[in-house]
Structures are given as structure tokens and as C-alpha cells.
Design a protein around this motif. Structure first.
Motif, PDB file in Angstrom:
ATOM      1  N   CYS A 146       0.835  -1.204   0.000  1.00  0.00           N
ATOM      2  CA  CYS A 146       0.000   0.000   0.000  1.00  0.00           C
ATOM      3  C   CYS A 146       0.873   1.260   0.000  1.00  0.00           C
ATOM      4  O   CYS A 146       1.760   1.402   0.838  1.00  0.00           O
ATOM      5  N   VAL A 148      -0.108   4.099   0.858  1.00  0.00           N
ATOM      6  CA  VAL A 148      -0.539   4.988   1.940  1.00  0.00           C
ATOM      7  C   VAL A 148       0.115   4.578   3.262  1.00  0.00           C
ATOM      8  O   VAL A 148       0.686   5.406   3.959  1.00  0.00           O
ATOM      9  N   CYS A 149       0.034   3.252   3.588  1.00  0.00           N
ATOM     10  CA  CYS A 149       0.493   2.820   4.922  1.00  0.00           C
ATOM     11  C   CYS A 149       1.588   1.765   4.858  1.00  0.00           C
ATOM     12  O   CYS A 149       2.177   1.448   5.896  1.00  0.00           O
ATOM     13  N   CYS A 164      -5.781  -2.638   0.356  1.00  0.00           N
ATOM     14  CA  CYS A 164      -4.864  -2.674   1.497  1.00  0.00           C
ATOM     15  C   CYS A 164      -5.438  -3.569   2.591  1.00  0.00           C
ATOM     16  O   CYS A 164      -6.614  -3.443   2.952  1.00  0.00           O
ATOM     17  N   CYS A 169      -6.641   1.291   7.360  1.00  0.00           N
ATOM     18  CA  CYS A 169      -6.290   2.033   6.137  1.00  0.00           C
ATOM     19  C   CYS A 169      -7.348   1.796   5.068  1.00  0.00           C
ATOM     20  O   CYS A 169      -8.020   2.708   4.615  1.00  0.00           O
TER      21      CYS A 169
HETATM   22 ZN   LIG Z   1      -2.823   0.917   3.467  1.00  0.00          ZN
END
Ligand SMILES: [Zn+2]
Length: 310
Positions: A146, A148-149, A164, A169
Motif C-alpha cells: 500500500c 498509503v500505509c 490494502c 487504512c
Molecule cells: Zn494501506
């Protein structure tokens, strides 16, 4: 100059697949298709596509039946549903983690070959499907985590979405296609073509090109890229056609642009040379010691259609 229309379909266009995207979330239907002996599989190994007849100069795409693809699929790489070709489901499967995938194939004589290496010699519809498979498998193999995270992602929508696995998330990631503009700048009877040391052909001159940046219209990207690469200012920008370009993840958006200035200044390091060429120059390219791109690229099509537009 009046409107120049695209006279031929671009290579990698004209897909025979119906993507039936609502079916991607029907896991029972997808499972049935995956088990169907008539289903076809397009394997991708390290960005190369399965073909036969390459050494003989008669390359053909190879799509494996479910049974013939079983050993490759058991190797456990990412897969995705591409669509229906008539009644037949077509999937892509990536086997890049296999050091040597050839022993997993049902017969000898097949090769994993770069689509670019066979230029426009595949059947047009097959080339489109292989481009689709290559682009999607590139995304799947490069986006396991992912953005993002940092957690791992798992496939959804029959391999066409990555989700994810971190419940806090929960981000969904969709396949990336990066837009690039490619443009023939013209001024009267002359076209602006450039040469880069990165070109695969040493004496090739081609149309200018570059990626669209965030917050930019396509027309603005055309004007910016032309100025950065050549110092030429452009006026009217006219759309020609587009081409999927899975090398690795682009769509090329082709334009004509009217050149407003003449003096070439190479502002960035993209090009090592740029020149104005007349139609007569391009007709006599061999004797003048340069070549323009072949017709399997949109650059070749932009040049060819401009040549004919007199
Ligand atoms: Zn994520």
C-alpha cells in the motif's frame, strides 16, 4: 493546416475483449471461468509475452487453455481477468518469479518475447490483448504494498483492484496508466523531429514527447514539453489519436502542434539534437542518413499522416 485525421488504427488498439467489468466482483462466475477448459490464459514473464514463431519471423501470440496453463498457474503468480473474447474468458497470469518458465509450458517452440521486439507483426487483436496483459501484470507486480500505509495489498475484482489489508487504512488501489503527450510540431512544409541517445535506433529522429504533469491540460503539456525540449513555441494544438503504450504503463496521446517560432534551443537533456525536416527530407531519409519511427508507433503514424496531408 487543416485537420489531419488518423488514417489507420494504432498498434495495440482495437481490443477484441469485452471487459464486462461488473463481472469482476462476481467471484462465483470468475471461479467458473477459471475452471472452464475453454478459458484462455495470456502468460507474462518479466514483461515478456508468450509467442511462437519469433525466430522464423512469423510471430504469433500464444494463449494457453486452462489445462495447458495449469503448471504456470500453480507457480502462484498474480493473475487477473481481462475480459471475454466472444464467449471465451481471457485471463492474464504473471510468472515472473520462475527463473525459467519454459519447462512449465505444454510444448517446445514457445518463447517469452518483448512485444516491442516483434513491432507490428502480431495479429492486431492479439497485440492489443498482450498489451493489456503486460500493462496489468506490470501494475500487479509493482504494487504489492500500500502506498498509503505500507501494508501488503490483496487483489480484488478478479485482479483488477488492489486492496490494502490494514483495516484502519482500507485503501483501494486501481491500475495506473500514465498519460504522455506526443506531438508533431509543424511549420509550413517542415516538421520538428528530435534525436535522443536513448532511442533504440541510432540515427532515428522522432516526434517530441513527454509525460503530462499534475494540474496541466493536455494542450499545456504539449506546449511545455515542446518548449523544454526544443525552445520552440507552439500555437494551435490538434488531437490525432491515442495508443496504449505498456512500456511499462503509459497511454500516448498524439497531437499536431503549430510551431510559432523557428530557432531550436535544447533546454533540457531529453534530446541530443532537434531539426526541422521538410516532407522531401523525410521521403529521402535513407540518402540523408536518418530514419523516422516505424508505423507500429504513434510517432510513425503522426509523421505518415502529416506527410500525406498536402
Ligand atoms: Zn494501506
Amino acid at each position: 493546416m487543416s485537420l489531419i485525421l488518423a488514417t489507420h488504427p494504432n498498434t495495440y488498439s482495437g481490443s477484441p475483449l469485452d471487459r464486462v467489468s461488473p463481472r469482476r466482483d462476481d467471484s462465483a462466475w470468475i471461479a467458473t471461468q477459471m475452471a472452464d477448459p475453454a478459458t484462455l490464459w495470456a502468460p507474462v514473464w518479466r514483461a515478456r509475452s508468450l509467442m511462437v514463431g519469433v525466430a522464423e519471423g512469423r510471430p504469433e501470440a500464444v494463449f494457453l487453455t486452462t489445462e495447458a496453463a495449469e503448471a504456470l498457474r500453480m507457480a502462484g503468480g498474480p493473475w487477473a481477468f481481462l475480459g471475454l473474447r466472444g464467449e471465451t474468458a481471457v485471463f492474464a497470469v504473471d510468472v515472473s518469479h520462475a527463473e525459467d518458465p519454459l519447462p512449465l509450458l505444454p510444448e517446445a517452440g514457445f518463447t517469452f518475447t518483448d512485444l516491442r521486439a516483434v513491432r507490428g507483426r502480431l495479429a492486431a487483436e492479439d497485440a492489443s490483448v498482450l498489451a493489456h496483459a503486460r500493462a496489468l501484470m506490470h501494475w500487479r507486480t509493482k504494487h504489492g504494498f500500500c502506498g498509503v500505509c505500507g501494508h501488503t495489498c490483496e487483489p480484488r475484482a478478479a485482479g483488477n483492484v488492489l486492496h490494502c489489508t490494514n483495516p484502519t487504512c482500507d485503501t483501494q488501489h486501481f491500475p495506473r496508466t500514465d498519460p504522455a503527450v506526443i506531438m508533431l510540431v509543424h511549420r509550413g512544409d517542415r516538421a520538428l523531429l528530435g534525436h535522443s541517445a536513448r532511442f533504440p535506433i541510432a540515427n532515428m529522429y522522432s516526434t517530441l514527447a513527454g509525460f503530462v504533469e499534475p494540474g496541466e491540460t493536455l494542450e499545456e503539456a504539449v506546449a511545455r514539453e515542446v518548449y523544454e525540449e526544443s525552445g520552440i513555441r507552439v500555437g494551435r494544438v490538434q488531437y490525432h489519436s491515442s495508443q496504449p503504450w505498456p512500456f511499462p504503463a503509459s497511454i500516448m496521446l498524439g497531437f499536431y502542434a503549430e510551431g510559432l517560432s523557428e530557432e531550436i534551443v535544447l533546454h533540457d537533456d531529453e534530446l541530443s539534437d532537434a531539426r526541422w525536416f521538410t516532407r522531401a527530407d523525410i521521403l529521402n531519409q535513407e540518402s540523408l542518413g536518418f530514419v523516422v519511427p516505424p508505423l507500429d508507433s504513434i510517432a510513425g503514424r503522426l509523421i505518415s499522416d502529416w506527410m500525406a496531408a498536402v
